[in-house]
Design an enzyme around this catalytic site. Sequence first.
Site, PDB file in Angstrom:
ATOM      1  N   ASP A 621      -6.952  -2.567  -5.527  1.00 24.85           N
ATOM      2  CA  ASP A 621      -5.620  -2.312  -5.007  1.00 24.85           C
ATOM      3  C   ASP A 621      -4.778  -1.683  -6.124  1.00 24.85           C
ATOM      4  OD1 ASP A 621      -3.416  -2.278  -3.319  1.00 24.85           O
ATOM      5  OD2 ASP A 621      -3.823  -4.271  -2.514  1.00 24.85           O
ATOM      6  N   GLU A 811       4.946  -5.831   2.490  1.00 25.49           N
ATOM      7  CA  GLU A 811       4.371  -6.701   1.469  1.00 25.49           C
ATOM      8  C   GLU A 811       5.339  -7.804   1.041  1.00 25.49           C
ATOM      9  OE1 GLU A 811       1.872  -4.695  -1.416  1.00 25.49           O
ATOM     10  OE2 GLU A 811       1.931  -2.871  -0.218  1.00 25.49           O
TER      11      GLU A 811
END
Length: 1006
Positions: A621, A811
């Site tokens: 990521d 997020e």
Amino acid sequence: MRRTALLVSATLLTGLLPFAVAGSASGADDPAPVPVDNFEGEIPFANPPAEGIFTWGSDTDDPPTLELAARDDAPQGEKVLSGAYDISGYGGFTHDFAFDKPAHDWSASKGIRFWWDGRNNGKKVNFELKDGGANGEASELWTTSFTDDWTGWKQLEIPFTDFTYRTDYQPVGGIDQVLGLTGMWGYALTLPVGGADQFAMDGVELYGKADQALRANVVTDAAVYPVKEGRSAAVKITVATTGSAPIEEPVTVAYETAGGTGESGKDYTPVEGELTFPAGTASGTSRTVTVATLRDKAGENAETVPLKLTVTGAKAPAENPQVVIDAHGLPYLDAKLPVKKRVADLLSRMSLAEKAGQMTQAERGALTTPGDIASYDLGSLLSGGGSTPTPNTPEAWAKMIDGFQLRAQATRFQIPLIYGVDAVHGHNNLVGATIMPHNIGIGATRDPQVAYEAGKVTAAEVRATGIPWDFAPCLCVTRDERWGRTYESFGEDPALVESMETVIQGLQGAPSGKDLKRNDKVLATAKHFVADGGTEYGSSTTGTYTIDQGITKVTRQELEAVHLAPYQDAVDRGVGTVMPSYSSLDILGDSEGPVKMHADAAMINGVLKDRMGFDGFVISDWQAIDQIPGDYASDVRTSVNAGLDMIMVPYAYKDFHKTLSDEVTAGRISGKRIDDAVSRILTQKFKLGLFEKPYADTSGASAIGSAKHRAVAREAAAESQVLLKNAGGVLPLKKSQKVYVAGSNADDIGNQAGGWTITWQGSSGKITDGTTILEGMRKAGSAVTYSQDASAPTDGHDVGVVVVGETPYAEGIGDVGNGNDLAFSAADRAAVDKVCGAMKCAVLIVSGRPQLVGDQLGDIDALVASWLPGTEGDGVADVLYGKRAFTGQLPLTWPKSEAQLPINVGDASYDPQFPYGWGLTTLTSVPGGGTSALKALAVAAAVAEKAGSETAGRAIVTKARLLVQQKMGQTITAATAKPFADADHLLLTGRYGQAVAKLTAAYRAV
């Protein structure tokens, strides 16, 4: 995938410029400087359209404070512009000229200069110009930067030729990408992030006299010219001027082939000469230099032939162009060979540096120069959320990516890049693309075909812009609605998540990967491995996040049953890549404590690759290895040895490339591990057909945002709507009714699309093309009155529809406790109270997770969970007006209060507002018959289960569910909710007989 705001990182796009101290570059015959700002009060603090200086920022804390401060050491006059700042997102200030007056002409000057009070903090400051357009807020931005690495006052001079076109953001999508200087609207400064500080500046003015050597440029139409051996390359050389005026003096360009890996006389015929552009030549005039290559019969690597250009009278190109003789005659280039043999052949030829490059992924906006693609043999680029070309069109995307691919052709083996984006609900970075409901809404459809079709449309639109790789789907099993990524999950039940994994086939095609070469398929990514949806509230240590990127504490049994299960299905479906989670995994009882997933070799190597048999590659990521404890070399070593094959290092690609090579050379990472990683990456590139067709196939671009694609999204939006309450049959609405519509989310395409739309965090307003819920209702109904805040008179209406809910986030920014909660806003509560107090009403909740309805539920006649339906509000209107029935079911449990969280199907204690699987219907006829009907359905369910008939089993259990729901009504208790929710889980796992038994228990408990 975490994304920092790319507006902030614009300073990374340009290096430190060679600014001069005043007078060092100015000639004796230069004209007097032209003042822009003396900061003595002649320019007020004011907002557009008036002339003035004003601040801005990404949130309320980010705009700096400004004042005109008297200082004894002021370089000019008595006052300076000073201020303080503490910026977490982005922030700065602007001087805009008045919109109602003509723009200024700066074309006679050499550049702009100003005094800056250096604090020697080593931070970069962006300085940009506003050129052309209608006004200062609709102009074109040209940018540069300087580093504050001195103390005290210093006058900085910036020639206009040092400004570059800003690629990460343009207010109106850009205009002509020419710094004309004849229509200037002001300037702006973007201040540094990451710490409180102060600044002071003074005396902004234009200086010097524009001369041709600064205003005229020589450019080539490309930096790289690939050509098949034996053919010729045509290099077009053009003279262009700032402002597009004819050149005033002759420009000469001497050229010669020199250097490179090609051998003169053997691989190419050398050329040498001089081109002259006489005075008066029009800007844009071109000449061509031809370089002929020579044929031999041997197979060989690609060879470079640089064309050295020496320019007199104008600014030379930033780099010399190079002709590249294509690699040829080598086994890895033979498309008829099996992929495994092609990979082995290519791998055997590669150096360590080339292998390290393949394992490196950079953010496209962070490239110091496009030439770094070849210099570092980069294997991949990505666009983070909101990292888009200008203008943000399909054509610009394809052109941008083709430009990057062209750079990769200048490497020895011409290994193509694999470009990736987060297309998590459609091609969501692209304006005008078809935006699907977020995954939580797809899960609510309970329809695997909808998930498949959504993936299919997404893949077609993404690939048509030249992008072969999608960082989707998210296979997280969300277990706590306080998580800011809840909407990225299909639901709280692993069985539901697995049932929606048909999206992988929609994206990739056949599990074998045979369809990946098609121009409507992309490589998919299963993320975030593993248990990102199970993080414990309060466990996050990332900034102000409360739950995202935290710690998941589970027994090994819970890990296997809840969080790992969806990944085995993804592997079986042939998913091409897997992305680990930022979060940490703490398996209770193993005494190891929390382990960052990017460092968890037992899970990545042991479970994913060895036990599950995953043969694709693992991509990290965004900057995630930086969160592993230890120094940078340790981060690289630990993550690669744990099984990561490609590392997303958006800004640190140079450091990563060197560090990885050093770790291998030192023996701390084995050559075998590197070869395994690179083999996995190359395998997917070969499967995608990138070696044969590296450039964009835009033949499908006309379908982007097409009626056909939007019809798929409309159907998905309609099926995702969950009817939670419908007292008195308020829904469906009738066309004959006069409908009063209110609420913050009724007419906002940005809010109904949510985060990950055009930008990382998404935003409210008209951010892309589509139909709002209000617009859909107006098309579906005959008489609609709209008042967002319900301030318009309510008299004379038959029914009200109030559309409330959340504004966009992504997020950890969306974590509850990080500036967010699960309650309606005060304005939404007031709108609900007013409308529902005046008439029968339906309330639609547009959100990424359940919202707490509380004491207002009793006043609401009909309640709908609309989730984040995407761009097609017509789909919501379809069910509101009965064009199709409500059939959606809750993909997660709807709590009564935040104190109940986390609450999930299967919990020992389970007393929600609405249970998992709940969803009323507006079908004309709901099954009846009571216990006798349930007995018959139980028998039929047992037969379907024994026969393995999913279609029959699902239909039988659905009949039983609708029958039981009708009996339960709004009298949902713990005794009814638990067996009801359990039944839906049993249905998804193929245990139809047990599902009907649970529903019967719920029926009897009413």
